[in-house]
Design a protein around this motif. Structure first.
Motif, short mmCIF file in Angstrom:
data_model
loop_
_atom_site.label_atom_id
_atom_site.label_comp_id
_atom_site.label_asym_id
_atom_site.label_seq_id
_atom_site.Cartn_x
_atom_site.Cartn_y
_atom_site.Cartn_z
N ASP A 86 -44.34 -8.80 -52.93
CA ASP A 86 -43.47 -7.70 -53.38
C ASP A 86 -44.34 -6.72 -54.15
O ASP A 86 -44.96 -7.08 -55.16
CB ASP A 86 -42.36 -8.22 -54.30
N SER A 139 -43.95 -3.58 -48.10
CA SER A 139 -43.95 -4.52 -49.23
C SER A 139 -42.76 -4.27 -50.15
O SER A 139 -42.79 -4.60 -51.34
CB SER A 139 -45.27 -4.42 -50.03
N ASN A 143 -39.44 -6.13 -46.29
CA ASN A 143 -40.37 -7.25 -46.12
C ASN A 143 -39.91 -8.47 -46.91
O ASN A 143 -40.05 -9.61 -46.46
CB ASN A 143 -41.78 -6.84 -46.56
#
Length: 205
Positions: A86, A139, A143
């Motif tokens: 993340d 990200s 995702n």
């Protein structure tokens, strides 16, 4: 009879609509004798995967297709890889903005989609909508959901075929074309399961 769960995101980043949900909500309730369950999920790191997990428990699908919006893309992107990271350029809808954080400290670095990604891209192209196989789902929350979905399937539902698709903004291809692309993807997965086509489609850059 098969069951398919398809999720789309609520708007984020100050937008009034999210192209993923605009496409998902247009899907019919049946495709090739499979029941289609459409679910709107929050664009938050904390709540998105929990919403997907609750939908999995509620519907017990054979196939899961999570869909997100990628504003910079011009093609429907069938995602191949989810990474354990993340790293948010902007805050999510709850104001959270993780920086270089693992999604699951005990999980692998990445997961591959269980969908036949090349076959899906070919089917979308044949439906008249431009498509590609993508090697990055970003990200952000998309995702995050993709990775958490694959982790859930590995641990709890190993028989389920699942993956992630990005659609461009509505002004790029339009919600009806995006919905047509999703139908082509769902039909392909229902027909092929996880078995992909041996097509050359890698990248050099």
């Amino acid at each position: 009879m098969s069951s398919v769960l398809v999720t789309g995101f609520e708007p984020f980043g100050g937008a009034s609509v999210n192209a993923s949900w605009e496409a998902v909500r247009r899907l019919p309730l049946r495709i090739r004798n499979a029941d289609i369950h459409r679910e709107l999920i929050p664009c938050t790191f904390a709540g998105s995967a929990s919403a997907v997990h609750a939908a999995l428990e509620r519907h017990r699908p054979d196939v899961v297709v999570c869909v997100g919006e990628a504003g910079s893309r011009t093609r429907v992107s069938i995602e191949r890889v989810a990474v354990n990271l993340d790293d948010a350029r902007i805050p999510d809808n709850a104001g959270q903005q993780p920086l270089d954080a693992p999604i699951d400290a005990a999980g692998p670095a990445a997961y591959f989609s269980r969908m036949p990604v090349k076959a899906c891209a070919l089917a979308v192209d044949r439906s008249g909508v431009p498509a590609e196989v993508s090697l990055t789902a970003g990200s952000y929350v998309c995702n995050h959901v993709f990775y958490r979905l694959m982790r859930m399937l590995e641990k709890e539902l190993p028989h389920v075929v699942g993956g992630f698709v990005h659609v461009p903004r509505g002004e790029t291809i339009g919600p009806d074309a995006a919905e047509r692309a999703l139908r082509a993807i769902i039909e392909t997965v229902l027909e092929r399961g996880s078995e992909d086509l041996p097509l050359r489609g890698g990248r050099e850059d």
